[in-house]
Write an enzyme that holds these catalytic residues in place. Structure first.
Site, PDB file in Angstrom:
ATOM      1  N   SER A   1       0.740  -1.182  -0.233  1.00  0.00           N
ATOM      2  CA  SER A   1       0.046  -0.079  -0.085  1.00  0.00           C
ATOM      3  C   SER A   1       0.850   1.255   0.116  1.00  0.00           C
ATOM      4  O   SER A   1       2.062   1.035   0.522  1.00  0.00           O
ATOM      5  CB  SER A   1      -1.023   0.090   1.245  1.00  0.00           C
ATOM      6  OG  SER A   1      -1.549   1.257   1.402  1.00  0.00           O
TER       7      SER A   1
ATOM      8  N   TYR B   1      -2.506  -0.950  10.175  1.00  0.00           N
ATOM      9  CA  TYR B   1      -2.418  -1.143   8.755  1.00  0.00           C
ATOM     10  C   TYR B   1      -1.216  -0.533   8.153  1.00  0.00           C
ATOM     11  O   TYR B   1      -0.525  -1.353   7.191  1.00  0.00           O
ATOM     12  CB  TYR B   1      -3.470  -0.511   8.156  1.00  0.00           C
ATOM     13  CG  TYR B   1      -3.726  -0.738   6.737  1.00  0.00           C
ATOM     14  CD1 TYR B   1      -4.439  -1.914   6.156  1.00  0.00           C
ATOM     15  CD2 TYR B   1      -3.469   0.213   5.764  1.00  0.00           C
ATOM     16  CE1 TYR B   1      -4.330  -1.977   4.631  1.00  0.00           C
ATOM     17  CE2 TYR B   1      -3.454  -0.002   4.443  1.00  0.00           C
ATOM     18  CZ  TYR B   1      -3.872  -0.928   3.871  1.00  0.00           C
ATOM     19  OH  TYR B   1      -4.190  -1.378   2.469  1.00  0.00           O
TER      20      TYR B   1
END
Length: 330
Positions: free
Chosen positions: A136, A149
């Site tokens: 990401s 995350y």
């Protein structure tokens, strides 16, 4: 010899998290390219909700990647694996400050990725296959509401690089793709705010959010002969978002706090505009006072032409070297 931009005959891909939006786009593209695909979802309910429609060469199987025995048993069913794509992931906004939630996110996103890589190592070695991990942009651009995350995706990036070095002799290539803002179910609630949606779109070079299909193309390329000399790399597919200066977006990823004064700070490329930390801090304070934002080259030229000239002449060893060289010639 296979065509550089085509998959080999009998190519088989395993897409972990293939029931999700990005995973479904990847699985569909592999099928379009003539491969057979095994895609997974965390359970039967997850598979029932998938946008991935049944088609020849596609198999959907439930798999909990936090279960060691389940992952090992699943990997043993496959005699040939040419590509392993890890795109199973979760996040829990504002709840990731709880240890239990933090641990769960890491177990799925990071440890789960490692589990599947280890389980399929033998099959990938036999096929000289490829691993593509979905990371990401939050591996490098942090957001305050999802610490687990961000940490897990940063770990995925470094795991990708480490495995690329460790398994190169076995013929396994390991790369990652780092998506930016992609329209998926995981961010559906945030996209319901049209002002937020447009604000994010305006920060990309293309002025739009990405689609799952935008990620699939990069993944497929990293599994083709054309990328046979590529390993340990991270391909950013974010519409140019990460190339924009975060200094221009002081509210990036934050909720507005009534009454709190915004502060300007420099990250990434903007922080590298100054050769020394002291100059960077002084310039930050100076530009924050004016409330203005400039590109790195502009910041550098303003600083060198202004008060920073005296500081740089004194502190920059490169300039000191030039002065000494000139004095020897005179």
């Amino acid at each position: 010899m296979n065509a550089p931009f085509a998959l080999a005959s009998g190519f088989h891909a395993v897409v972990i998290g293939g029931a999700g939006d990005i995973g479904a786009a990847i699985a569909n593209l592999f099928c379009d390219l003539g491969a057979t695909v095994t895609a997974t979802g965390v359970n039967d309910a997850d598979i029932a909700r998938t946008v991935l429609l049944p088609r020849p060469g596609l198999q959907l199987i439930p798999l909990d990647i936090t279960n060691d025995e389940a992952v090992t048993s699943f990997a043993r069913r496959h005699e040939r694996v040419d590509a392993l794509v890890n795109c199973a992931g979760i996040l829990a906004r504002d709840k990731e400050f709880e240890i239990e939630t933090f641990t769960k996110v890491l177990d799925v996103n990071l440890t789960g990725t490692f589990r599947t890589c280890m389980a399929f190592r033998a099959a990938l070695t036999g096929a000289k296959g490829s691993i593509v991990n979905i990371a990401s942009m939050n591996a490098t651009l942090a957001l305050p509401r999802i610490p687990a995350y961000c940490a897990s995706k940063g770990g995925v990036v470094m795991l990708t690089k480490a495995l690329a070095l460790a398994w190169a002799e076995e013929g396994i290539r390991v790369n990652a793709v780092a998506p930016g803002y992609i329209e998926t179910a995981i961010n559906a609630a945030g996209r319901s705010d049209r002002a937020h949606y447009q604000r994010i779109a305006d920060r990309t070079a293309f002025k739009r959010w990405g689609q799952p299909e935008d990620i699939a193309g990069a993944v497929a390329f990293l599994c083709m002969p054309a990328s046979q000399y590529t390993t340990g790399t991270v391909v950013a597919v974010d519409g140019g978002f990460s190339r924009r200066l975060m200094a221009a977006f002081p509210d990036y990823g934050r909720r507005p706090v009534p009454g709190r004064q915004r502060k300007t700070c420099f990250h990434g490329a903007a922080a590298n505009a100054f050769p020394y930390p002291s100059a960077r801090l002084l310039a930050t304070a100076r530009l924050s006072k004016n409330g203005s934002h400039h590109e790195p080259a502009r910041i550098r030229s303003l600083w060198r032409a202004g008060p920073g000239r005296r500081y740089l002449d004194r502190a920059d060893p490169r300039l000191q070297w030039r002065k000494r060289a000139r004095s020897r010639l005179c």
